[in-house]
Design a protein around this motif. Structure first.
Motif, PDB file in Angstrom:
ATOM      1  N   LEU A   1       0.828  -1.207   0.000  1.00  0.00           N
ATOM      2  CA  LEU A   1       0.000   0.000   0.000  1.00  0.00           C
ATOM      3  C   LEU A   1       0.864   1.260   0.000  1.00  0.00           C
ATOM      4  N   LEU A   2       1.977   1.235   0.736  1.00  0.00           N
ATOM      5  CA  LEU A   2       2.904   2.369   0.719  1.00  0.00           C
ATOM      6  C   LEU A   2       3.512   2.537  -0.667  1.00  0.00           C
TER       7      LEU A   2
ATOM      8  N   ASN B   1      -5.745  -0.300   8.934  1.00  0.00           N
ATOM      9  CA  ASN B   1      -6.329  -1.600   9.267  1.00  0.00           C
ATOM     10  C   ASN B   1      -5.269  -2.695   9.310  1.00  0.00           C
ATOM     11  N   ASN B   2      -4.442  -2.750   8.281  1.00  0.00           N
ATOM     12  CA  ASN B   2      -3.446  -3.817   8.216  1.00  0.00           C
ATOM     13  C   ASN B   2      -2.307  -3.598   9.210  1.00  0.00           C
ATOM     14  N   MET B   3      -1.978  -2.359   9.497  1.00  0.00           N
ATOM     15  CA  MET B   3      -0.982  -2.090  10.532  1.00  0.00           C
ATOM     16  C   MET B   3      -1.522  -2.524  11.890  1.00  0.00           C
ATOM     17  N   GLY B   4      -2.811  -2.285  12.120  1.00  0.00           N
ATOM     18  CA  GLY B   4      -3.425  -2.729  13.377  1.00  0.00           C
ATOM     19  C   GLY B   4      -3.409  -4.242  13.516  1.00  0.00           C
ATOM     20  N   ARG B   5      -3.732  -4.936  12.435  1.00  0.00           N
ATOM     21  CA  ARG B   5      -3.712  -6.399  12.474  1.00  0.00           C
ATOM     22  C   ARG B   5      -2.294  -6.924  12.684  1.00  0.00           C
TER      23      ARG B   5
ATOM     24  N   ALA C   1       4.178   3.898   8.584  1.00  0.00           N
ATOM     25  CA  ALA C   1       2.881   3.225   8.665  1.00  0.00           C
ATOM     26  C   ALA C   1       2.317   3.296  10.078  1.00  0.00           C
ATOM     27  N   ALA C   2       3.183   3.121  11.077  1.00  0.00           N
ATOM     28  CA  ALA C   2       2.729   3.183  12.463  1.00  0.00           C
ATOM     29  C   ALA C   2       2.240   4.588  12.808  1.00  0.00           C
ATOM     30  N   LEU C   3       2.936   5.611  12.294  1.00  0.00           N
ATOM     31  CA  LEU C   3       2.541   6.997  12.549  1.00  0.00           C
ATOM     32  C   LEU C   3       1.187   7.302  11.918  1.00  0.00           C
ATOM     33  N   LEU C   4       1.005   6.865  10.675  1.00  0.00           N
ATOM     34  CA  LEU C   4      -0.268   7.074   9.996  1.00  0.00           C
ATOM     35  C   LEU C   4      -1.399   6.354  10.729  1.00  0.00           C
ATOM     36  N   SER C   5      -1.149   5.123  11.133  1.00  0.00           N
ATOM     37  CA  SER C   5      -2.152   4.337  11.838  1.00  0.00           C
ATOM     38  C   SER C   5      -2.508   4.969  13.172  1.00  0.00           C
ATOM     39  N   THR C   6      -1.493   5.424  13.922  1.00  0.00           N
ATOM     40  CA  THR C   6      -1.741   6.052  15.218  1.00  0.00           C
ATOM     41  C   THR C   6      -2.552   7.323  15.062  1.00  0.00           C
ATOM     42  N   HIS C   7      -2.211   8.134  14.065  1.00  0.00           N
ATOM     43  CA  HIS C   7      -2.937   9.384  13.821  1.00  0.00           C
ATOM     44  C   HIS C   7      -4.400   9.109  13.506  1.00  0.00           C
TER      45      HIS C   7
ATOM     46  N   LEU D   1       8.120   1.065   8.399  1.00  0.00           N
ATOM     47  CA  LEU D   1       7.377   0.642   9.591  1.00  0.00           C
ATOM     48  C   LEU D   1       6.991   1.847  10.428  1.00  0.00           C
ATOM     49  N   PHE D   2       7.897   2.800  10.571  1.00  0.00           N
ATOM     50  CA  PHE D   2       7.609   4.014  11.343  1.00  0.00           C
ATOM     51  C   PHE D   2       6.527   4.843  10.663  1.00  0.00           C
TER      52      PHE D   2
END
Length: 328
Positions: free
Chosen positions: A233-234, A267-271, A305-311, A302-303
């Motif tokens: 996706l990225l 969604n996928n980062m959460g999973r 994606a994690a930042l986007l997911s957290t936001h 990874l950072f």
């Protein structure tokens, strides 16, 4: 005689089901060729294909990849080897329905002069239970669409049906998009990555009511699957951003599509995090878990994606909290 349709089947360690797929394709009453692209399988799948080909009159070619390149590389190798003007993708664990339905869709595609024909799909659980129509794979419109309206129709869906199967593509359309995928490894979301680019470049579309494809739902959800999806996706965001502007896509359609991509990354980062957390709580070494992720996502990815997911999650929690407060 040149076939009307090339059917491309990527194969990786699916010897147990490949013959069912081949039988369903061979049953279609249309002049076609089958290209099975073996992605360096370690089971007897390629041998099963060779035996099947000797016992049937349908033209079958087995294209062997020397090293595993994942599904997108296999599909594109099939496109490069295809000779028919139109192409259909079938996964090795799926099947086609009926005998004349595919011919009707191809005839409609030609009648309307469209590059892309999208038909309907039925689902089946891994255990064989029928689930009815897969709504998230349904055509976004039944009418003919032209130029920018094609991408806009897909982007407007809550979950755009950006899957390889369920569609007949003009080979010329796929060949226009193939250069955008060169040099990129796509692990899990080959459909989201490539079909997004296809509908962006498609100049004409027609939706069809025929139920033709029988999709077997996935039964394996390892942590690495989600890591691969986030990576893909990225990659798609990176490739498609300049193209949306270059192709003069409606800003609202572009924004809606970006929001979809961000939701899928979240969604996928959460999973991915949930699966990693399960293993951590079971006492597994964190370095072992991280080592499994690294082939798919480097530290920067990874950072990001994690930042986007957290936001996205913080925004969602904040909206929910405010609504509860106001309702109270």
């Amino acid at each position: 005689m040149t076939p009307e349709l090339s059917v491309i089947i990527p194969l990786y360690n699916q010897g147990a089901c490949i013959e069912n797929a081949l039988n369903s394709v061979a049953a279609q009453r249309i002049a076609l060729e089958i290209l099975v692209v073996d992605d360096a399988s370690t089971d007897d799948g390629p041998e099963r294909v060779e035996r099947w080909a000797k016992a049937h009159a349908v033209p079958v070619r087995l294209v062997r990849q020397p090293v595993r390149g994942y599904a997108l590389a296999a599909r594109l190798a099939g496109v490069a080897a295809a000779v028919a003007p139109d192409i259909l993708f079938v996964d090795a664990d799926d099947t086609l329905l009926g005998e004349k339905r595919l011919a009707r869709v191809l005839a409609r595609k030609h009648e309307k002069g469209c590059e892309l024909a999208h038909f309907r799909t039925l689902g089946q659980t891994p255990g064989g239970t029928e689930t009815g129509e897969i709504l998230w794979a349904a055509p976004p419109a039944q009418d003919e669409l032209r130029k920018s309206a094609v991408f806009a129709a897909y982007a407007a869906c809550p979950y755009p049906p950006l899957v390889f199967w369920g569609k007949i593509y003009s080979r010329a359309l796929l060949e226009r998009v193939m250069p955008l995928a060169r040099g990129r490894t796509i692990f899990r979301f080959d459909d989201k990555f490539f079909v997004s680019l296809v509908v962006l470049h498609a100049q004409s579309y027609v939706g069809c009511e025929e139920y033709i494809y029988h999709y077997r739902l996935c039964e394996s959800w390892p942590m690495t699957k989600f890591a691969g999806r986030v990576h893909d996706l990225l990659q798609l965001k990176e490739v498609i951003a300049p193209l949306l502007e270059k192709n003069d896509v409606d800003p609202q359609a572009a924004q809606t599509f970006y929001e979809f991509l961000n939701r899928r990354i979240t969604n996928n980062m959460g999973r991915l995090c949930i699966e990693a957390e399960k293993r951590l709580f079971s006492g597994e070494n964190p370095d072992t878990i991280f080592a499994e992720i690294m082939p798919f996502l480097d530290e920067e990815q990874l950072f990001d994606a994690a930042l986007l997911s957290t936001h996205a999650n913080v925004q969602s929690v904040t909206r929910t909290a405010r609504r509860i407060y106001y309702e109270f």
